[in-house]
Write an enzyme that holds these catalytic residues in place. Structure first.
Site, PDB file in Angstrom:
ATOM      1  N   CYS A  60      13.947   3.808 -11.288  1.00  0.00           N
ATOM      2  CA  CYS A  60      13.542   4.905 -12.180  1.00  0.00           C
ATOM      3  C   CYS A  60      14.043   6.239 -11.644  1.00  0.00           C
ATOM      4  O   CYS A  60      13.403   6.839 -10.773  1.00  0.00           O
ATOM      5  CB  CYS A  60      12.016   4.923 -12.324  1.00  0.00           C
ATOM      6  SG  CYS A  60      11.434   6.263 -13.390  1.00  0.00           S
ATOM      7  N   CYS A  88      11.634   9.233 -12.313  1.00  0.00           N
ATOM      8  CA  CYS A  88      10.453   9.346 -11.434  1.00  0.00           C
ATOM      9  C   CYS A  88      10.860   9.745 -10.023  1.00  0.00           C
ATOM     10  O   CYS A  88      10.267  10.642  -9.427  1.00  0.00           O
ATOM     11  CB  CYS A  88       9.728   8.005 -11.314  1.00  0.00           C
ATOM     12  SG  CYS A  88       9.429   7.145 -12.839  1.00  0.00           S
ATOM     13  N   ASP A  89      11.846   9.041  -9.470  1.00  0.00           N
ATOM     14  CA  ASP A  89      12.098   9.132  -8.032  1.00  0.00           C
ATOM     15  C   ASP A  89      13.256  10.055  -7.662  1.00  0.00           C
ATOM     16  O   ASP A  89      13.405  10.404  -6.497  1.00  0.00           O
ATOM     17  CB  ASP A  89      12.381   7.722  -7.472  1.00  0.00           C
ATOM     18  CG  ASP A  89      11.280   6.751  -7.835  1.00  0.00           C
ATOM     19  OD1 ASP A  89      10.138   7.210  -8.007  1.00  0.00           O
ATOM     20  OD2 ASP A  89      11.542   5.545  -7.961  1.00  0.00           O
TER      21      ASP A  89
END
Ligand code: NAP
Length: 544
Positions: free
Chosen positions: A365, A368-369
């Site tokens: 992701c 997200c990361d």
């Protein structure tokens, strides 16, 4: 929070005003004060400190129950409340130990709003099932939840922890840690994906967990994957239960309720499925370009006008029907029909190091990361639309990204491929990743050129993997549905599966895997279900 960015400006203004009034009324009814204390290092005027002030100022306009005091980090109060990082927001310290390291920005504003309401209420609002488990905790738990403002999965996990800290203030302390504000702390815990939950320095959850699973993990001090409810779980009667809250499930919910069916949706993770973590969607009609999460917010607020959505609930059992008994971690549904819109999950490379270093530099992701890797070097594996879109996203975040593709031609659309060239993003063609290496976290990958057989070691801090999806058929398999040779749920063209009364829609049944086709399949399935409930073919002994 409500997304009004795609509306006509006047409509948007009216919707925002109505939403604000609704929030003000909610705060009005809260019995408790909500005292906040912001600690900052002397002369510290960074983006997170300012964001705290701005966010809190905005929320204070909703209610004068919210108060803010600011202190320097060397103030006596900081010692008393164990505050050592700047900025730290301390929330209602007379009653609870809830510290926010960083600022509640982006997705985290949702978490913050919920915290303010729960503190104002003075109640955890944990489910009955979760309460039974948490009461077994008999020693202290110091919880850390690593989050990022761009992670749609994070609010669910942070709120789980907040509820636990409110329920057991003398045993459970909580730090919500923004990885962008506290990269060193994230590094110290090797937390390179979000959300990650630690209790007493033990990893108890990677990704968002349903509330009951989180509480069970907290009690056992070990990550749990399933929670079986006691038999006295709440009972809900429906005509249709939809499993999965992505585009297919949400659209089916809208159509089914508009047809008059009593319908509910259960979703164990974030609503919106893969779309929630897609940086930009550029081919959904009506939107020239829209962030995946914004599109999801619009779909969810539309669906919520019709259908009840139970988020954070995982199906643990389906008993045969019709009518069917479907158990989640919290409830039991008695339902005439079931629609499986469980989507798909990230395909894995299946190479050494991938599983061991997941969340330690291996990520599926980028939304997200990605923020953890700013200024660092990473690789993106894959050659489809996802890999290219996400490589571009990482590049624009200031990350030094190299695309690795196993062939000499991309599968991605030309429009996207050209942007790689325009931005000088390097591509290693005909190259496969054979191993991901690193002790505590990723530090290199072993590559092989599949034409020359040459092996190279490539230093990298992160490995982002976007090599397609596998249909999420575990539940279908467990329930005995026939799976076709391509691995998708077998259906009759009208979304009826091999078990009468059970239907499928979206990526779990194959097809083009576009948001628009998933939504179309959801609409079709709901209409089939409506017709079948008027004239149930299973009562005639016929299937299809
Ligand atoms: P995809 O289109 O199936 O592409 C997967 C890519 O990963 C391919 O390039 C494939 O290589 C590679 N791959 C597969 N297994 C691999 C392995 N074991 N090792 C190395 N490489 C491997 O998947 P996707 O990009 O996730 O897209 C999924 C669906 O979503 C598609 O229908 C796509 O069109 C859609 N999508 C659309 C957009 C958009 O329109 N903006 C954005 C994202 C996704 P080969 O090429 O050699 O097979």
């Amino acid at each position: 929070m409500q997304d009004t960015s795609q509306m006509d400006p006047r409509q948007s203004e009216m919707a925002s005003q109505a939403y604000l009034q609704q929030l003000k009324a909610t705060f009005e009814q809260l019995p408790n004060e909500i005292p906040l204390f912001l600690f900052t290092a002397k002369g510290h005027e960074d983006v997170f400190t300012n964001a705290n002030r701005e966010v809190i100022r905005a929320f204070r306009q909703l209610s004068d129950k919210i108060t803010l005091r600011e202190y320097n980090l060397d103030h006596e109060q900081a010692k008393q409340w164990n505050v050592t990082h700047s900025p730290t927001l301390v929330i209602a310290p007379e009653k609870y130990t809830i510290h926010w390291l960083g600022a509640p920005m982006g997705e985290e504003a949702r978490t913050f709003l919920e915290i303010l309401i729960l503190i104002g209420l003075g109640q955890s609002q944990l489910s009955d099932q979760a309460l039974k488990v948490i009461q077994k905790i008999d020693s202290e738990r110091h919880v850390k939840i690593f989050v990022s403002p761009t992670c749609p999965y994070c609010p669910q996990q942070a709120i789980n922890a907040v509820k636990a800290a409110i329920e057991m203030p003398h045993k459970i302390s909580l730090e919500i840690i923004d990885i962008q504000s506290e990269p060193e702390l994230a590094d110290q815990y090797s937390a390179q994906s979000v959300p990650q939950a630690f209790a007493n320095d033990v990893l108890i959850g990677q990704g968002a967990q349903p509330e009951e699973v989180f509480v069970l993990s907290l009690e056992k001090l070990e990550a749990q994957t399933i929670f079986i409810p006691d038999s006295d779980a709440e009972l809900v009667d429906t005509d249709l239960l939809i499993v999965g809250g992505g585009p297919a499930g949400l659209t089916a919910g809208i159509y089914a309720v508009r047809s008059g069916l009593r319908t509910a949706i259960v979703e164990r993770d974030a609503l919106g499925g893969q779309v929630a973590t897609t940086p930009i969607v550029e081919n959904y009609p009506g939107f020239t370009s829209v962030g995946g999460k914004s599109l999801v917010d619009i779909m969810v607020s539309h669906a919520l006008q019709y259908v009840q959505i139970f988020q954070g609930e995982a199906v643990v059992d389906i008993q045969s029907g019709p009518p069917f008994t479907v158990k989640t971690n919290r409830r039991q549904f008695n339902t005439k029909t079931v629609l499986l819109a469980t989507g798909a999950s990230h395909r894995h490379l299946g190479i050494p190091g991938e599983e061991r270093l997941a969340g330690r530099g291996v990520s599926y992701c980028s939304t997200c990361d990605g923020p953890l890797f700013k200024g660092k070097k990473v690789v993106m594996v894959g050659g489809g639309n996802s890999a290219v879109t996400e490589a571009l996203h990482l590049f624009h975040m200031g990350i030094d990204v190299t695309l690795i593709h196993r062939r000499d031609k991309l599968r991605a659309q030309e429009f996207l491929a050209q942007q790689l060239v325009d931005n000088n993003i390097p591509v290693l063609w005909d190259t496969e990743v054979k191993e991901i290496r690193g002790e505590e976290r990723v530090d290199e990958v072993l590559l092989i050129n599949n034409k020359s057989n040459e092996k190279t070691e490539f230093q990298t801090a992160g490995v982002f993997i976007a090599i397609g999806y596998e249909p999420a058929v575990e539940l279908a398999e467990k329930f005995g549905l026939k799976i076709n040779t391509d691995g998708y749920i077998q259906q009759d063209g009208k979304h009826r599966t091999t078990i009468p009364g059970v239907y499928s829609a979206g990526d779990v049944e194959g097809g083009y895997k576009q948001i628009v086709t998933a939504s179309g399949q959801g609409a079709e399935a709901a209409m089939t279900i409506f017709e079948d409930l008027i004239n149930p073919y299973w009562l005639d002994g016929k299937n299809g």
